[in-house]
Motif scaffolding. Sequence first.
Motif, mmCIF file in Angstrom:
data_model
loop_
_atom_site.group_PDB
_atom_site.id
_atom_site.type_symbol
_atom_site.label_atom_id
_atom_site.label_comp_id
_atom_site.label_asym_id
_atom_site.label_seq_id
_atom_site.Cartn_x
_atom_site.Cartn_y
_atom_site.Cartn_z
ATOM 1 N N ASN A 68 6.380 9.648 12.756
ATOM 2 C CA ASN A 68 6.360 11.067 13.111
ATOM 3 C C ASN A 68 6.137 11.941 11.885
ATOM 4 N N ARG A 69 6.796 11.577 10.770
ATOM 5 C CA ARG A 69 6.602 12.344 9.538
ATOM 6 C C ARG A 69 5.152 12.269 9.074
ATOM 7 N N LEU A 70 4.553 11.061 9.153
ATOM 8 C CA LEU A 70 3.156 10.893 8.746
ATOM 9 C C LEU A 70 2.216 11.664 9.662
ATOM 10 N N ARG A 71 2.494 11.664 10.965
ATOM 11 C CA ARG A 71 1.655 12.396 11.918
ATOM 12 C C ARG A 71 1.702 13.898 11.649
ATOM 13 N N ILE A 72 2.907 14.419 11.433
ATOM 14 C CA ILE A 72 3.045 15.854 11.154
ATOM 15 C C ILE A 72 2.382 16.201 9.819
ATOM 16 N N ALA A 73 2.540 15.311 8.828
ATOM 17 C CA ALA A 73 1.914 15.554 7.522
ATOM 18 C C ALA A 73 0.393 15.548 7.635
ATOM 19 N N ASN A 74 -0.164 14.662 8.463
ATOM 20 C CA ASN A 74 -1.613 14.628 8.652
ATOM 21 C C ASN A 74 -2.120 15.886 9.363
ATOM 22 N N GLU A 75 -1.271 16.492 10.196
ATOM 23 C CA GLU A 75 -1.693 17.702 10.898
ATOM 24 C C GLU A 75 -1.537 18.950 10.033
ATOM 25 N N THR A 76 -0.481 18.972 9.208
ATOM 26 C CA THR A 76 -0.192 20.179 8.428
ATOM 27 C C THR A 76 -0.593 20.068 6.967
ATOM 28 N N LEU A 82 2.509 12.396 3.108
ATOM 29 C CA LEU A 82 1.167 11.824 3.226
ATOM 30 C C LEU A 82 1.134 10.415 2.652
ATOM 31 N N MET A 83 0.108 9.668 3.018
ATOM 32 C CA MET A 83 -0.088 8.341 2.442
ATOM 33 C C MET A 83 -0.464 8.492 0.965
ATOM 34 N N PRO A 84 -0.165 7.491 0.130
ATOM 35 C CA PRO A 84 -0.457 7.611 -1.309
ATOM 36 C C PRO A 84 -1.917 7.914 -1.619
ATOM 37 N N ARG A 85 -2.853 7.431 -0.806
ATOM 38 C CA ARG A 85 -4.276 7.673 -1.085
ATOM 39 C C ARG A 85 -4.654 9.131 -0.903
ATOM 40 N N ASP A 86 -3.830 9.914 -0.169
ATOM 41 C CA ASP A 86 -4.147 11.314 0.103
ATOM 42 C C ASP A 86 -3.343 12.289 -0.745
#
Length: 197
Positions: A68-76, A82-86
């Motif tokens: 859920n944290r990753l999904r929200i981070a990808n949206e906002t 975020l993932m380390p590559r981003d």
Amino acid sequence: MFGRKKDEPQSPVNVQPVEQSSESADGRKTGPTPKRSAQQANRQRPLVPTDRKAAKEAERQQRIEAQNRLRIANETGDERYLMPRDKGEQKRYTRNFIDSRWMFGEFMMFIILAFLVISLVFQSNLQIQVFVQLALWVVIALIILEAIVTSILLKRRLVAKFGHMERGVRMYAAMRGMQFRKLRLPKPQVARGAKVD
């Protein structure tokens, strides 16, 4: 022959237990270092939890929260989750730079799919097959040329803003430029044509 005499009394060695070291608020050592056996005993955890069902449920909840944290981070675009590559200032600037432009490469999959359908429909016509192959090579050349030009422009911007260009940013920009805008992750945070500075 050498050493102490047999009739000398042996002095008993007094071994004092070492207390656990305590640290002050600023991290400085205020006590003796604990023995290795004491440190290992403090770190020991059971290999198999006593309540497997509860442990499995807790692990599942942690996994759902991370997703859920990753999904929200990808949206906002929240950098913390975020993932380390981003992660990073240059990666965020690169994403905004690519998302603010119209990229020919993002339509590559649709163009290739159209060429594939045309070649299957007209597979008996040799002239159309040759035309489709030539057009496909032209599209690939245009996408490569666009990626090179974009990376040169991006490098100038990054050097002007940050003083240098991090390793891997060019490939990051090229891969993002070849993704359809609606499918990009993290999601675009700027509109097309917006000024990125």
